[in-house]
Design an enzyme around this catalytic site. Structure first.
Site, mmCIF file in Angstrom:
data_model
loop_
_atom_site.group_PDB
_atom_site.id
_atom_site.type_symbol
_atom_site.label_atom_id
_atom_site.label_comp_id
_atom_site.label_asym_id
_atom_site.label_seq_id
_atom_site.Cartn_x
_atom_site.Cartn_y
_atom_site.Cartn_z
ATOM 1 C CB THR A 182 -0.872 0.057 1.276
ATOM 2 O OG1 THR A 182 0.019 0.031 2.402
ATOM 3 C CG2 THR A 182 -1.849 -1.100 1.341
ATOM 4 C CE LYS A 183 3.813 1.840 4.644
ATOM 5 N NZ LYS A 183 2.890 0.765 5.034
ATOM 6 C CG ASN A 184 4.391 7.121 -0.471
ATOM 7 O OD1 ASN A 184 3.252 6.893 -0.085
ATOM 8 N ND2 ASN A 184 5.185 7.989 0.120
#
Ligand SMILES: Cc1ncc(COP(=O)(O)O)c(C=O)c1O
Length: 393
Positions: A182-184
């Site tokens: 889910t990270k950048n």
């Protein structure tokens, strides 16, 4: 407007990533190898750090950085309570004591709380760049330098963020990044540690792979030697070439990803600021917010409904949300083991009561963004249609 369920978060994987993973599969080299090396070089260049060490997660990055700094029994490590459990769990794994401190109204480590928590036993300070916005690094680093204490930044949310126009990753003693799904940017699972310190980098690299003096890629190359020595009881936290294959291409797209996140955040802020009993997040001076999260703060008691009701109505409308974070002093383990209690950290307690994170990620369309705005604004207005608009905090 779309009718499909809008998940809280979703990765953006393109054909470049897929082709690179396939080429790794076909190459016969799946574990740590040439793609990890390339990803590390690219990441160091992006952040301006002298060293980047790819690992299996941000949790592993924090663990290795603290271990390499010699953290052990009898030590204290200062951690903001408004974070994910990994930030403090690794301190416990090393036999040290996590010293929880309060945050400011933006969810960032409060320098006053930090200053008050420093003792002769403080081994490290772990500021968390909450939601993708850098902490007040100037004052934290100054305070830490005055006491001779290393700073290990938890930048799980902050790859692509900037402080005083420089990328996160080139400031602290070491910085830990996450490439969780889910990270950048993502490698499925994965992490990176950056540092400017040559000796610390060598120690961290050693600890990330069993404490061995030479990794398999180096040993099995034509010019490599079979010989290695184990000089520390290290961990098995290396990144694989399959993960790096994703990371190389995700990194190239990172600035675009962040721009899209920022545009979504701007639209949310423009539309939701001024709604009764709703506070929108703020980009502080000197920061370039990566907007990994968009945490709204809502005064649920004055709105006349609970957060659970609000979240479940959003879910019924097809919108996924989350809460960042349940502060560490609310968790049974930290209460039982270290005596922390709810109500102990007034700002974090106040924040936690009203936080709700809206979906924000590059793949979200304008129509999906508008649906979130429409549903949230509609619900708030219906809660208390007679209350005059205004910010409450
Ligand atoms: C603030 C913070 N630190 C650390 C982590 C751990 O990251 P990882 O899942 O890569 O180990 C997370 C994960 O969400 C996080 O939010």
């Amino acid at each position: 407007m779309t009718d499909a369920f809008l998940p809280f978060a979703a990765p953006d994987i393109g054909p470049e990533e897929i082709a690179e993973v396939v080429s790794s599969l076909q190459s016969g080299w799946l574990s740590t190898g040439p793609k990890v090396q390339r990803f590390e070089q690219d990441f160091a260049a992006y952040t301006g750090a002298r060293h980047a060490i790819a690992v299996s997660s941000c949790t592993a990055a924090l663990h290795i950085a603290l271990a390499a700094l010699g953290t052990g029994p009898g030590d204290e490590v200062i951690v903001p309570t408004m974070t994910f459990c990994a930030t403090a769990n690794v301190v416990v794994h090393l036999g040290a004591r996590p010293i929880l401190v309060d945050v400011d109204k933006h969810g960032l480590l409060s320098t006053e709380s930090l200053a008050a928590a420093i003792t002769p036993r403080t081994r490290a300070i772990v500021p968390v760049h909450y939601a993708g916005q850098a902490c007040d690094l100037d004052s934290i680093l100054k305070l830490a330098a005055r006491h001779g204490i290393p700073v290990v930044e938890d930048a799980a949310h902050a790859v692509g963020a900037r402080y005083q126009n420089l990328p996160i990753g080139c400031f602290g003693t070491a910085t830990a990044f996450s490439f969780y799904a889910t990270k950048n940017m993502t490698t499925g699972e994965g992490g990176m540690i950056t540092t400017q310190d040559d000796a610390l980098a060598a120690r961290m690299r050693l600890l990330a792979l069993h404490g061995m003096s030479q990794d398999a890629w180096r040993r099995y190359q034509q010019a490599g030697s079979w010989f290695y020595e184990v000089t520390a009881a290290g961990y098995k936290n290396n990144m694989t070439d399959l993960q790096a294959a994703l990371g190389i291409h995700q990194l190239r797209k990172l600035d675009q990803f962040i721009l899209r996140r920022r545009r979504l955040a701007d639209a949310y802020t423009q539309s939701l600021t001024g709604l009764p009993f709703v506070t929108t997040p703020v980009e502080l001076p000197g920061r370039y917010h990566a907007y990994h999260l968009y945490p709204l703060w809502m005064d649920f008691p004055r709105l006349g409904l609970t957060r659970d009701e609000f979240i479940s109505q959003l879910r019924k409308a097809g919108i996924g949300t989350s809460v960042h974070f349940i502060p560490l002093h609310y968790h049974p383990y930290y209460q039982r083991t270290f005596g922390y209690t709810q109500g102990q950290f007034p700002v974090a307690d106040h924040l936690y009561a009203g936080l709700i994170s809206l979906p924000i990620y590059p793949r979200m369309t304008d129509a999906e963004r508008d649906k979130v705005i429409h549903v949230v604004a509609g619900m708030v207005t219906r809660c208390r249609p007679t209350v005059a608009a205004g910010r409450t905090t």
